[in-house]
Design a protein around this motif. Structure first.
Motif, PDB file in Angstrom:
ATOM      1  N   GLN A  96       0.819  -1.207   0.000  1.00  0.00           N
ATOM      2  CA  GLN A  96       0.000   0.000   0.000  1.00  0.00           C
ATOM      3  C   GLN A  96       0.857   1.264   0.000  1.00  0.00           C
ATOM      4  O   GLN A  96       0.562   2.228  -0.702  1.00  0.00           O
ATOM      5  N   THR A  97       1.935   1.273   0.775  1.00  0.00           N
ATOM      6  CA  THR A  97       2.773   2.469   0.883  1.00  0.00           C
ATOM      7  C   THR A  97       3.690   2.658  -0.318  1.00  0.00           C
ATOM      8  O   THR A  97       4.345   3.691  -0.436  1.00  0.00           O
ATOM      9  N   TYR A  98       3.717   1.667  -1.217  1.00  0.00           N
ATOM     10  CA  TYR A  98       4.611   1.756  -2.385  1.00  0.00           C
ATOM     11  C   TYR A  98       3.848   1.994  -3.684  1.00  0.00           C
ATOM     12  O   TYR A  98       4.447   2.085  -4.749  1.00  0.00           O
ATOM     13  N   LYS A  99       2.520   2.105  -3.612  1.00  0.00           N
ATOM     14  CA  LYS A  99       1.705   2.209  -4.827  1.00  0.00           C
ATOM     15  C   LYS A  99       2.079   3.414  -5.684  1.00  0.00           C
ATOM     16  O   LYS A  99       2.197   3.313  -6.906  1.00  0.00           O
ATOM     17  N   GLU A 100       2.277   4.558  -5.052  1.00  0.00           N
ATOM     18  CA  GLU A 100       2.580   5.770  -5.809  1.00  0.00           C
ATOM     19  C   GLU A 100       3.936   5.658  -6.506  1.00  0.00           C
ATOM     20  O   GLU A 100       4.095   6.078  -7.657  1.00  0.00           O
ATOM     21  N   ILE A 101       4.910   5.062  -5.812  1.00  0.00           N
ATOM     22  CA  ILE A 101       6.232   4.871  -6.402  1.00  0.00           C
ATOM     23  C   ILE A 101       6.133   3.988  -7.636  1.00  0.00           C
ATOM     24  O   ILE A 101       6.719   4.275  -8.683  1.00  0.00           O
ATOM     25  N   VAL A 102       5.379   2.896  -7.527  1.00  0.00           N
ATOM     26  CA  VAL A 102       5.226   1.961  -8.639  1.00  0.00           C
ATOM     27  C   VAL A 102       4.503   2.610  -9.799  1.00  0.00           C
ATOM     28  O   VAL A 102       4.886   2.447 -10.967  1.00  0.00           O
ATOM     29  N   GLU A 103       3.450   3.352  -9.510  1.00  0.00           N
ATOM     30  CA  GLU A 103       2.691   4.011 -10.585  1.00  0.00           C
ATOM     31  C   GLU A 103       3.565   5.010 -11.323  1.00  0.00           C
ATOM     32  O   GLU A 103       3.539   5.086 -12.557  1.00  0.00           O
ATOM     33  N   ASP A 104       4.362   5.782 -10.602  1.00  0.00           N
ATOM     34  CA  ASP A 104       5.268   6.749 -11.243  1.00  0.00           C
ATOM     35  C   ASP A 104       6.287   6.025 -12.099  1.00  0.00           C
ATOM     36  O   ASP A 104       6.632   6.462 -13.209  1.00  0.00           O
ATOM     37  N   LEU A 105       6.798   4.915 -11.577  1.00  0.00           N
ATOM     38  CA  LEU A 105       7.797   4.148 -12.305  1.00  0.00           C
ATOM     39  C   LEU A 105       7.240   3.581 -13.594  1.00  0.00           C
ATOM     40  O   LEU A 105       7.838   3.694 -14.665  1.00  0.00           O
ATOM     41  N   CYS A 106       6.073   3.007 -13.523  1.00  0.00           N
ATOM     42  CA  CYS A 106       5.475   2.348 -14.691  1.00  0.00           C
ATOM     43  C   CYS A 106       4.967   3.347 -15.721  1.00  0.00           C
ATOM     44  O   CYS A 106       4.798   2.995 -16.885  1.00  0.00           O
TER      45      CYS A 106
END
Length: 227
Positions: free
Chosen positions: A215-225
């Motif tokens: 949950q706390t990494y969702k924004e990082i992953v979305e930005d990365l992808c």
């Protein structure tokens, strides 16, 4: 700003900062309590913060402070790595700190901020790591790693040809990996950015392997992808 209760540790970081043209030490402090007062008066972009300090530890200072600058933790205790990353720090430096590792942490700060990376000096990144399995050191090329999973006090490194179980925690291995190639997507998982084949709002796929997104990494992953 450098916060550490040991003068030699402060002096070492001051020396490293002086070797980079776009960093400047604006303040130093021997305690988190004093640092809190200094931060009210000084403009600080990056904070090097020791964990083990009297009265108030670096972690407690992080948990109970608002509007802090970006933080790089420094400590002699490897076991605090996971908790530190959960507090959204830039990086975690394990003492004794080498200049190469310090430089890599500063680079990560620039990569994760809006500031343009204008450091002109360069330290070549390694393309591999050695890990100890059953008293034998195994060379693992970064390009071969698919993902890494946490097994409490151990990690399992999955490569394109094999998997290795290593006595090491996930926060410590993250320090050894180039930030340009790897990203943490869950409390228990690190993945190779180049190996991602698909993703949803809840998981990442590497071929047929599904890895959950924390949950706390969702924004990082979305930005990365999206990039």
């Amino acid at each position: 700003m450098i916060v550490d209760d040991e003068q030699p540790a402060i002096e070492l970081l001051e020396k490293y900062v002086s070797m980079l043209p776009n960093l400047e030490v604006v303040a130093t402090s021997y305690s988190a309590i004093e640092a809190s007062e200094i931060l009210k008066k000084e403009s600080v972009d990056l904070l090097f913060l020791d964990i083990q300090m009297p009265l108030l530890t670096g972690l407690d200072f992080l948990k109970n402070s608002k509007n802090l600058p970006k933080v790089i933790l420094t400590t002699a205790y490897r076991e605090y790595a996971i908790e530190g990353y959960d507090l959204d720090i830039v990086d975690y430096l394990l003492k004794p700190i080498s200049f190469e590792r310090f430089f890599k942490a500063v680079q990560r700060y620039y990569q994760n901020s809006d500031r343009k990376n204008i450091i002109s000096e360069s330290v070549p990144e390694r393309n591999h790591i050695y890990v100890n399995v059953n008293k034998k050191n195994h060379k693992v090329n970064f390009d071969s790693i698919l993902y890494i999973e946490s097994l409490k006090d151990y990690i399992r490194i999955h490569t394109s040809t094999k998997s290795l179980v290593v006595r090491m925690n996930i926060g410590s291995i993250l320090q050894e990996l180039p930030g340009s190639q790897f990203v943490r997507v869950h409390r228990s998982y690190i993945v190779s950015k180049n190996k991602i084949t698909a993703y949803t709002s809840t998981d990442i796929e590497i071929g047929t392997i599904e890895i959950p997104i924390g949950q706390t990494y969702k924004e990082i992953v979305e930005d990365l992808c999206r990039s």
